[in-house]
Design a protein around this motif. Structure first.
Motif, PDB file in Angstrom:
ATOM      1  N   TRP A  79       0.930  -1.296  -0.125  1.00 45.87           N
ATOM      2  CA  TRP A  79      -0.178   0.085   0.132  1.00 45.87           C
ATOM      3  C   TRP A  79       0.964   1.282  -0.182  1.00 45.87           C
ATOM      4  O   TRP A  79       0.677   2.163  -0.870  1.00 45.87           O
ATOM      5  N   PHE A  80       1.847   1.170   0.781  1.00 45.25           N
ATOM      6  CA  PHE A  80       2.701   2.203   1.017  1.00 45.25           C
ATOM      7  C   PHE A  80       3.696   2.513  -0.255  1.00 45.25           C
ATOM      8  O   PHE A  80       3.737   3.602  -0.914  1.00 45.25           O
ATOM      9  N   VAL A  81       4.208   1.339  -0.646  1.00 42.50           N
ATOM     10  CA  VAL A  81       5.080   1.394  -1.820  1.00 42.50           C
ATOM     11  C   VAL A  81       4.187   1.801  -3.228  1.00 42.50           C
ATOM     12  O   VAL A  81       4.670   2.596  -3.820  1.00 42.50           O
ATOM     13  N   ILE A  82       3.125   1.375  -3.164  1.00 43.75           N
ATOM     14  CA  ILE A  82       2.396   1.598  -4.513  1.00 43.75           C
ATOM     15  C   ILE A  82       1.817   2.944  -4.360  1.00 43.75           C
ATOM     16  O   ILE A  82       1.746   3.776  -5.368  1.00 43.75           O
ATOM     17  N   SER A  83       1.449   3.504  -3.095  1.00 47.18           N
ATOM     18  CA  SER A  83       1.160   4.737  -2.930  1.00 47.18           C
ATOM     19  C   SER A  83       2.111   5.712  -3.426  1.00 47.18           C
ATOM     20  O   SER A  83       1.963   6.957  -4.186  1.00 47.18           O
ATOM     21  N   LEU A  84       3.405   5.379  -3.009  1.00 44.47           N
ATOM     22  CA  LEU A  84       4.518   6.493  -3.379  1.00 44.47           C
ATOM     23  C   LEU A  84       4.781   6.370  -5.247  1.00 44.47           C
ATOM     24  O   LEU A  84       5.067   7.356  -5.472  1.00 44.47           O
ATOM     25  N   ILE A  85       4.750   5.196  -5.434  1.00 46.19           N
ATOM     26  CA  ILE A  85       4.766   5.071  -6.979  1.00 46.19           C
ATOM     27  C   ILE A  85       3.735   5.852  -7.812  1.00 46.19           C
ATOM     28  O   ILE A  85       4.086   6.474  -8.683  1.00 46.19           O
ATOM     29  N   ALA A  86       2.558   5.466  -7.133  1.00 46.93           N
ATOM     30  CA  ALA A  86       1.518   6.205  -7.925  1.00 46.93           C
ATOM     31  C   ALA A  86       1.647   7.614  -7.712  1.00 46.93           C
ATOM     32  O   ALA A  86       1.269   8.650  -8.736  1.00 46.93           O
ATOM     33  N   LYS A  87       1.949   8.379  -6.587  1.00 43.80           N
ATOM     34  CA  LYS A  87       2.068   9.623  -6.339  1.00 43.80           C
ATOM     35  C   LYS A  87       3.295  10.173  -7.241  1.00 43.80           C
ATOM     36  O   LYS A  87       3.217  11.378  -7.864  1.00 43.80           O
ATOM     37  N   ARG A  88       4.348   9.507  -7.509  1.00 47.77           N
ATOM     38  CA  ARG A  88       5.310   9.997  -8.387  1.00 47.77           C
ATOM     39  C   ARG A  88       5.098   9.946  -9.870  1.00 47.77           C
ATOM     40  O   ARG A  88       5.482  10.709 -10.467  1.00 47.77           O
ATOM     41  N   LEU A  89       4.189   8.859 -10.016  1.00 52.13           N
ATOM     42  CA  LEU A  89       3.778   8.897 -11.559  1.00 52.13           C
ATOM     43  C   LEU A  89       2.783   9.928 -11.876  1.00 52.13           C
ATOM     44  O   LEU A  89       2.714  10.548 -13.098  1.00 52.13           O
TER      45      LEU A  89
END
Length: 465
Positions: free
Chosen positions: A182-192
């Motif tokens: 959840w945290f990793v995907i949130s960071l990736i989605a926020k960066r994208l």
């Protein structure tokens, strides 16, 4: 809860990744549990086969030696039960041998679960109250006057405990992985989506600001799609900003062109009111001046209306002979212009356009040539057919147009310095209207210098396919 149609790209990416992660985690967990379960069941099946073989090896001279088998067998009586039924002989009563605890195990009453498991789909599974789930296997040894049936029940409780442990580990791993994911995907989605959010904030800021209304959006370096989107938006904004500047200039120029004759008219009206009774001779002069200025205003308003119609006009094209239209227009212009007009080139040329629009463009080009060429000069009309185009040129030997003015010659209200310095009348809308009509008809309009001096306007018609 946020409705699906109101979710941001960041939320959509995060949710899609989470769903995909859960799916693959559950799929992997189910695959692990299935593989472990099948492996353990195969082990139990192999164990039962080995046990049946050891029972068969306990026969000496076709007679079972149960005591010897019990001593040599490594059977675990806590989770495995054996029953051997000896039905040798026609009148002999059957002898039954039980392993330790087997008689008690088999004497337990059946339960609803055990009855439900005894189905054709699960012939090897059985359930006993207080004992749990078992794997059942049987075999027979036949011979002359001999029939011995061996039955084995292997407990599956250890397998169930192992599978339960595996499931708990898989669920625990899934839970921990879900939190970390959840945290990793949130960071990736926020960066994208950072670039998209930046564009959205900047666009919103510009839309609410009077100062930045004509500013372009920042172009991020990555991702490529967002960079291309920002570039496309900036291209669109540039076109809108440029069009907005032209509209402002148009309104300013139109106001200026109208303000001058209106001020002159009101000035003469005021003069007549103040001094007309005492000096009646000024009335005729003022009325003549008012008539001239009102005529200029009428011409300007008519040009503005023509330009407005040209912006919205939907043309109906037909195929006609351009040479015939040119000859007709030349005959009319020879009456109006002092210059000599010559027509050269092709004797026939078929084009596809709106005939009325072409006549209006030609009249504008002749009018423009008549203003800037000397009265004793010649206006030359040339019609040329090429492999792909039909070119109509109107050439005069008046003053040349500077290169800087050529860029704006078709702009609304634009008049070069040579036009302002001379006494040439006009409002700077004729060529703008001609250019707009040419665009509507798919005609390319160009301007070029003539050596040693002069100007040539060209209309390029595409050949009819």
């Amino acid at each position: 809860m946020t409705r699906k149609k109101d979710r941001t790209t960041y939320q959509e990416i995060r949710q899609s990744f989470i769903i995909l992660f859960i799916f693959f985690a559950l799929f992997t967990g189910a695959a692990v549990v299935t593989v472990v379960g099948v492996h353990l069941v195969h082990q139990s099946e192999s164990q039962s086969i080995q046990l049946l073989r050891s029972l068969n090896r306990s026969f000496i001279d076709d007679k079972p030696d149960w005591n010897q088998w019990r001593k040599s067998s490594n059977i675990n009586t806590e989770n495995t039960y054996v029953r051997v039924t000896d039905q040798s002989g026609a009148n002999r009563q059957s002898d039954v041998f039980y392993s330790k605890g087997a008689h008690t195990f088999l004497s337990s009453n059946p339960t609803p679960i055990s009855k439900s498991l005894h189905l054709p789909f699960f012939p090897a599974l059985t359930y006993s109250k207080h004992y749990g789930l078992f794997y059942y296997r049987s075999g027979e040894r036949r011979g002359e006057h001999k029939k011995i049936k061996s039955e084995i029940w292997l407990s599956l409780n250890s397998i169930i405990k192992t599978l339960a442990s595996v499931i708990l580990v898989v669920l625990g791993t899934l839970f921990v992985g879900l939190i970390l994911g959840w945290f990793v995907i949130s960071l990736i989605a926020k960066r994208l989506t950072r670039s998209l959010q930046m564009l959205q904030r900047t666009a919103q800021s510009h839309s609410q600001s009077v100062v930045n209304v004509e500013s372009l959006l920042p172009v991020p370096n990555s991702p490529v799609e967002v960079r291309e989107l920002a570039t496309s938006f900036n291209d669109l904004l540039s076109a809108i900003i440029e069009n907005n500047k032209r509209e402002k200039a148009f309104i300013s120029n139109a106001s200026h062109e109208l303000r001058t004759p209106i001020a002159a008219i009101r000035g003469h009206i005021s003069l007549v009111k103040r001094r007309g009774k005492d000096h009646p001779e000024i009335i005729d002069t003022s009325l003549h001046f008012i008539d001239d200025e009102s005529a200029k205003m009428q011409a300007l308003v008519n040009s503005l209306l023509a330009l407005s119609r040209a912006d919205k006009e939907v043309v109906q094209k037909t195929t006609f002979d351009l040479v015939a239209i040119v000859n007709e227009t030349v005959e009319e212009q020879r009456v109006l212009l002092e210059q000599n007009i010559e027509v050269r080139g092709a004797k026939t040329a078929s084009v596809n356009a709106n005939q009325t629009n072409v006549l209006q463009i030609l009249s504008t080009l002749f009018d423009n040539a008549g203003k800037y060429a000397g009265d004793d000069s010649t206006i030359t009309v040339q019609i040329t057919n090429t492999a792909h185009d039909t070119i109509l040129s109107v050439e005069n030997n008046g003053p040349s147009i500077p290169d800087e003015d050529k860029k704006h010659i078709f702009d609304r209200f634009y008049r070069g310095d040579h036009a302002h310095n001379s006494q040439i009348t006009g409002n700077g809308l004729g060529l703008a209207i001609a250019a707009q009509l040419a665009t509507l008809n798919g005609i390319q309009i160009k301007v070029a210098d003539v050596v040693p001096h002069g100007v040539r306007f060209e209309l390029v018609f595409k050949k009819i396919a």
